[in-house]
Design a protein around this motif. Structure first.
Motif, PDB file in Angstrom:
ATOM      1  N   GLU A  52       0.845  -1.176   0.039  1.00 27.15           N
ATOM      2  CA  GLU A  52      -0.148   0.394   0.290  1.00 27.15           C
ATOM      3  C   GLU A  52       0.652   1.671   0.032  1.00 27.15           C
ATOM      4  O   GLU A  52       0.456   2.315   0.426  1.00 27.15           O
ATOM      5  CB  GLU A  52      -0.788   0.412   1.520  1.00 27.15           C
ATOM      6  N   VAL A 107      -4.805   6.846   6.676  1.00 28.18           N
ATOM      7  CA  VAL A 107      -3.984   5.783   6.916  1.00 28.18           C
ATOM      8  C   VAL A 107      -4.308   5.018   8.090  1.00 28.18           C
ATOM      9  O   VAL A 107      -4.472   6.418   9.245  1.00 28.18           O
ATOM     10  CB  VAL A 107      -3.005   5.329   6.700  1.00 28.18           C
ATOM     11  N   HIS A 108      -5.024   3.341   8.703  1.00 29.15           N
ATOM     12  CA  HIS A 108      -4.976   3.643   9.835  1.00 29.15           C
ATOM     13  C   HIS A 108      -4.153   2.780  10.755  1.00 29.15           C
ATOM     14  O   HIS A 108      -4.875   2.415  11.861  1.00 29.15           O
ATOM     15  CB  HIS A 108      -6.482   2.248   9.636  1.00 29.15           C
ATOM     16  N   GLY A 142     -12.236   1.690   9.439  1.00 27.02           N
ATOM     17  CA  GLY A 142     -11.561   1.783   8.476  1.00 27.02           C
ATOM     18  C   GLY A 142     -11.762   3.262   7.700  1.00 27.02           C
ATOM     19  O   GLY A 142     -13.079   3.561   7.859  1.00 27.02           O
ATOM     20  N   LEU A 143     -11.633   3.422   6.711  1.00 22.04           N
ATOM     21  CA  LEU A 143     -12.411   4.044   4.857  1.00 22.04           C
ATOM     22  C   LEU A 143     -13.633   3.185   5.097  1.00 22.04           C
ATOM     23  O   LEU A 143     -14.049   2.043   4.381  1.00 22.04           O
ATOM     24  CB  LEU A 143     -11.895   4.005   3.699  1.00 22.04           C
ATOM     25  N   ALA A 145      -5.276  -6.032   8.948  1.00 18.04           N
ATOM     26  CA  ALA A 145      -7.229  -4.900   8.563  1.00 18.04           C
ATOM     27  C   ALA A 145      -7.943  -5.524   8.764  1.00 18.04           C
ATOM     28  O   ALA A 145      -8.615  -5.359   9.413  1.00 18.04           O
ATOM     29  CB  ALA A 145      -6.860  -5.685   7.001  1.00 18.04           C
ATOM     30  N   LEU A 149      -0.289   4.075  -2.605  1.00 19.99           N
ATOM     31  CA  LEU A 149      -1.564   4.797  -2.140  1.00 19.99           C
ATOM     32  C   LEU A 149      -1.100   6.259  -1.793  1.00 19.99           C
ATOM     33  O   LEU A 149      -1.840   7.032  -1.485  1.00 19.99           O
ATOM     34  CB  LEU A 149      -2.567   4.144  -0.879  1.00 19.99           C
ATOM     35  N   VAL A 189      -6.608   8.404  -1.703  1.00 19.82           N
ATOM     36  CA  VAL A 189      -6.752   8.120  -0.257  1.00 19.82           C
ATOM     37  C   VAL A 189      -6.647   9.248   0.659  1.00 19.82           C
ATOM     38  O   VAL A 189      -4.783   9.349   0.319  1.00 19.82           O
ATOM     39  CB  VAL A 189      -6.373   6.278  -0.112  1.00 19.82           C
ATOM     40  N   CYS A 204      -0.774   0.129   6.238  1.00 18.87           N
ATOM     41  CA  CYS A 204       0.702  -0.209   5.305  1.00 18.87           C
ATOM     42  C   CYS A 204       1.254  -1.287   5.530  1.00 18.87           C
ATOM     43  O   CYS A 204       1.591  -0.719   7.418  1.00 18.87           O
ATOM     44  CB  CYS A 204       1.644   1.601   4.824  1.00 18.87           C
ATOM     45  N   ILE A 220      -7.199   0.591   5.859  1.00 17.18           N
ATOM     46  CA  ILE A 220      -5.498   1.648   4.578  1.00 17.18           C
ATOM     47  C   ILE A 220      -4.520   0.426   5.910  1.00 17.18           C
ATOM     48  O   ILE A 220      -4.317   1.455   6.815  1.00 17.18           O
ATOM     49  CB  ILE A 220      -5.792   2.878   4.525  1.00 17.18           C
TER      50      ILE A 220
END
Length: 331
Positions: free
Chosen positions: A54, A67-68, A96-97, A87, A57, A64, A108, A106
């Motif tokens: 990711e 980030v989470h 999250g989104l 996730a 992104l 986006v 990474c 999201i």
């Protein structure tokens, strides 16, 4: 704003939670940095063969914005599986989104190579990532363990002369406040080169003169002495992966710039750094909203560099020797 840096715990940086999953027997693990309410993010990837997820992104032109979590993991490319566990755990908690039927966290991720150190067939997996995330969100920790834990469990350094003369690296986490501004850094130090104290320039850990020795070789001078006869073993097996967290308010482009500036810490501490054998990555997460402390971007980059320098050194000073390799504290 105060004119001096004050050391703080990285857990004091608002908007973030932290957790480890550690398997000392297999010499691997992962570390998760969670931003439950989201954070603006940027990344600087200087490695020639990074194992990552990711990162595209985070390019400023992509859509986006939040980030989470960031997952730092051992296991080389296999360790990317841990991010799926992060996730899944976040989705189960409604983090999250919002995409309508569910929320997509999201996450990474970057991984370091530890397969040649402990058990090559045990890697951080989905459950490892989920466990580290649960600890981050439910552990109520007042501090974060450093050394031979999490993503730093299988980290090693000073490998330019071979693994038998290397030393144990580890995970460091340090932070500073400057008035209302808070900046922290987590780093899993798995470098090809040596680690030095950036203030005294004295070696902290690295390649030893002999497999049973305590004296550390000056690798840069050794490279110069070798000249055209220099060989670089252990191709693509070294990576120092880090994450900067701050309560400042940043855009993705600004966060990326801070990551690029903070990469100077690698050059200050790791000798040599950014070699063809190193796959280095730095993330920046910024949790600040409208009420975030104001700070010039160049000043923020400087504080981030100082925090990352301290984390890199701490990762080696706090490490414990395992699997036959000594750590700095053992010497």
């Amino acid at each position: 704003m105060s004119d001096s840096l004050e050391p703080i715990s990285i857990t004091d940086v608002e908007g973030f939670s932290f957790g480890h999953w550690t398997n000392r027997e297999a010499a691997t693990g992962c570390t998760v940095i969670v931003a439950p309410h989201g954070a603006a993010a940027g990344v600087d990837v200087r490695g020639g063969a990074p194992a990552s997820r990711e990162t595209d992104l985070l390019r400023p032109e992509n859509t986006v914005e939040q980030v989470h979590a960031v997952c730092l993991s051992g296991g080389s490319a296999f360790g990317l599986e841990a991010a799926s566990g992060v996730a899944r755990e976040l989705e189960s908690r409604g983090i999250g989104l919002d995409v309508g039927p569910t929320r997509v966290p999201i996450v990474c991720s970057s991984c370091l190579f530890d397969l040649a150190f402990g058990d090559a067939f045990v890697r951080p997996d989905v459950e490892a990532g989920a466990a580290a995330t649960r600890l981050a969100l439910d552990g109520n920790a007042t501090g974060l363990a450093e050394g031979t834990v999490g993503a730093g469990t299988g980290a090693t350094i000073g490998k330019l002369l071979g693994m038998d003369r290397a030393m144990k690296g580890g995970l460091g986490a340090r932070a500073f406040s400057l008035g209302a501004l808070k900046v922290g850094a987590i780093s899993a130090v798995n470098a090809c080169g040596n680690v030095v104290d950036p203030i005294t320039l004295e070696p902290v850990a690295g390649a030893r003169v002999s497999a049973d020795g305590t004296q550390i070789v000056d690798l840069e001078e050794g490279m110069l002495d070798a000249g055209a006869g220099l060989t670089m073993p252990l191709d693509r097996t070294n990576t120092t992966i880090s994450c900067i967290v701050t309560n400042a308010r940043l855009t993705k482009a600004q966060a990326t710039k801070v990551a690029q500036m903070a990469a100077d810490a690698y050059a200050h501490v790791i000798r040599p750094t950014h070699t063809t054998n190193d796959g280095d990555t730095i993330y920046v997460l910024a949790s600040g909203g409208d009420d975030a402390p104001a700070c010039p971007l160049d000043l923020l980059g400087l504080v981030a560099t100082r925090a990352l320098e301290a984390a890199l050194v701490a990762g080696c000073r706090e490490a414990e020797g395992i699997c036959g390799l000594p750590a700095a504290r053992d010497l």
